[in-house]
Write a protein that holds these residues in place. Sequence first.
Motif, short mmCIF file in Angstrom:
data_model
loop_
_atom_site.label_atom_id
_atom_site.label_comp_id
_atom_site.label_asym_id
_atom_site.label_seq_id
_atom_site.Cartn_x
_atom_site.Cartn_y
_atom_site.Cartn_z
N ALA A 1 0.83 -1.20 0.00
CA ALA A 1 0.00 0.00 0.00
C ALA A 1 0.87 1.25 0.00
CB ALA A 1 -0.93 -0.01 1.21
N GLU A 2 2.13 1.12 0.44
CA GLU A 2 3.01 2.28 0.52
C GLU A 2 3.94 2.40 -0.69
OE1 GLU A 2 4.99 2.63 4.25
OE2 GLU A 2 3.29 1.81 5.32
N ALA A 3 3.82 1.52 -1.66
CA ALA A 3 4.68 1.60 -2.84
C ALA A 3 4.37 2.88 -3.61
CB ALA A 3 4.45 0.39 -3.75
N PRO A 4 5.41 3.62 -4.01
CA PRO A 4 5.15 4.86 -4.75
C PRO A 4 4.52 4.56 -6.10
CG PRO A 4 7.50 4.38 -4.67
CD PRO A 4 6.81 3.36 -3.82
N LYS A 5 3.60 5.40 -6.48
CA LYS A 5 2.93 5.22 -7.76
C LYS A 5 3.73 5.92 -8.85
CE LYS A 5 -1.64 5.01 -5.73
NZ LYS A 5 -2.36 3.86 -6.07
N PRO A 6 3.76 5.35 -10.05
CA PRO A 6 4.43 6.03 -11.15
C PRO A 6 3.71 7.34 -11.47
CG PRO A 6 3.51 3.92 -11.86
CD PRO A 6 3.20 4.08 -10.42
N VAL A 7 4.46 8.30 -11.95
CA VAL A 7 3.91 9.60 -12.30
C VAL A 7 4.11 9.81 -13.79
CG1 VAL A 7 4.13 12.09 -11.94
CG2 VAL A 7 4.41 10.51 -10.02
N LEU A 8 3.05 10.20 -14.48
CA LEU A 8 3.11 10.50 -15.90
C LEU A 8 3.11 12.01 -16.06
CD1 LEU A 8 3.03 9.54 -18.87
CD2 LEU A 8 0.54 9.67 -18.71
N THR A 9 4.07 12.53 -16.80
CA THR A 9 4.12 13.96 -17.07
C THR A 9 4.30 14.17 -18.57
OG1 THR A 9 5.14 16.06 -16.45
CG2 THR A 9 6.62 14.21 -16.72
N THR A 10 3.79 15.27 -19.06
CA THR A 10 3.93 15.63 -20.47
C THR A 10 4.67 16.95 -20.53
OG1 THR A 10 1.88 14.50 -21.02
CG2 THR A 10 2.67 16.10 -22.60
N THR A 11 5.62 17.05 -21.45
CA THR A 11 6.38 18.28 -21.61
C THR A 11 6.68 18.50 -23.08
OG1 THR A 11 8.30 19.52 -20.82
CG2 THR A 11 8.64 17.20 -21.31
N GLN A 12 6.95 19.74 -23.42
CA GLN A 12 7.40 20.06 -24.76
C GLN A 12 8.91 20.20 -24.72
OE1 GLN A 12 5.26 23.24 -26.59
NE2 GLN A 12 6.66 23.41 -28.29
N VAL A 13 9.57 19.74 -25.77
CA VAL A 13 11.03 19.74 -25.81
C VAL A 13 11.49 20.46 -27.08
CG1 VAL A 13 13.08 18.28 -25.83
CG2 VAL A 13 11.06 17.54 -24.59
N ARG A 14 12.40 21.41 -26.92
CA ARG A 14 13.03 22.08 -28.07
C ARG A 14 14.21 21.23 -28.51
NH1 ARG A 14 15.16 27.96 -29.43
NH2 ARG A 14 16.96 27.31 -30.64
N ILE A 15 14.29 20.95 -29.81
CA ILE A 15 15.35 20.09 -30.35
C ILE A 15 16.05 20.84 -31.49
CG2 ILE A 15 15.87 17.87 -31.41
CD1 ILE A 15 13.06 16.97 -30.32
N ASP A 16 17.34 21.10 -31.32
CA ASP A 16 18.14 21.72 -32.37
C ASP A 16 18.80 20.60 -33.16
OD1 ASP A 16 17.46 24.23 -31.42
OD2 ASP A 16 19.28 24.43 -30.22
N VAL A 17 18.78 20.75 -34.50
CA VAL A 17 19.29 19.74 -35.41
C VAL A 17 20.31 20.38 -36.33
CG1 VAL A 17 18.59 18.12 -37.23
CG2 VAL A 17 17.04 18.59 -35.33
N ASP A 18 21.43 19.69 -36.59
CA ASP A 18 22.42 20.25 -37.51
C ASP A 18 22.05 19.92 -38.96
OD1 ASP A 18 23.31 17.64 -38.04
OD2 ASP A 18 25.16 17.85 -36.88
N ALA A 19 22.87 20.35 -39.90
CA ALA A 19 22.58 20.19 -41.32
C ALA A 19 22.63 18.73 -41.78
CB ALA A 19 23.53 21.04 -42.15
#
Length: 88
Positions: free
Chosen positions: A9-27
């Motif tokens: 009963a005391e086991a931690p529950k997983p947490v789901l989070t959503t985020t936006q990520v900036r991704i820089d890409v080279d040529a």
Amino acid sequence: LCSAGPLSAEAPKPVLTTTQVRIDVDASGRVTAVEPTSPLPAPLSTAIREHVRGWRFEAPVHEGQAVPGTTYARMSVCAAAAGDQLAF
């Protein structure tokens, strides 16, 4: 979610989070920088950066030439306590 043993009963529950990520890409389509756009705990930001750095993209093209660029991705991440660490 799988467990090797019974959940207490005391086991931690997983947490789901959503985020936006900036991704820089080279040529050549390789990821050069990854930055979540919202504040996240350091272990979660690090895990996202490591994961996304393995991605490859088709490089943007401007006037017929491959150029560096920036894109954004929305990511959902599930984290759970694993001892003193977070597991993703």
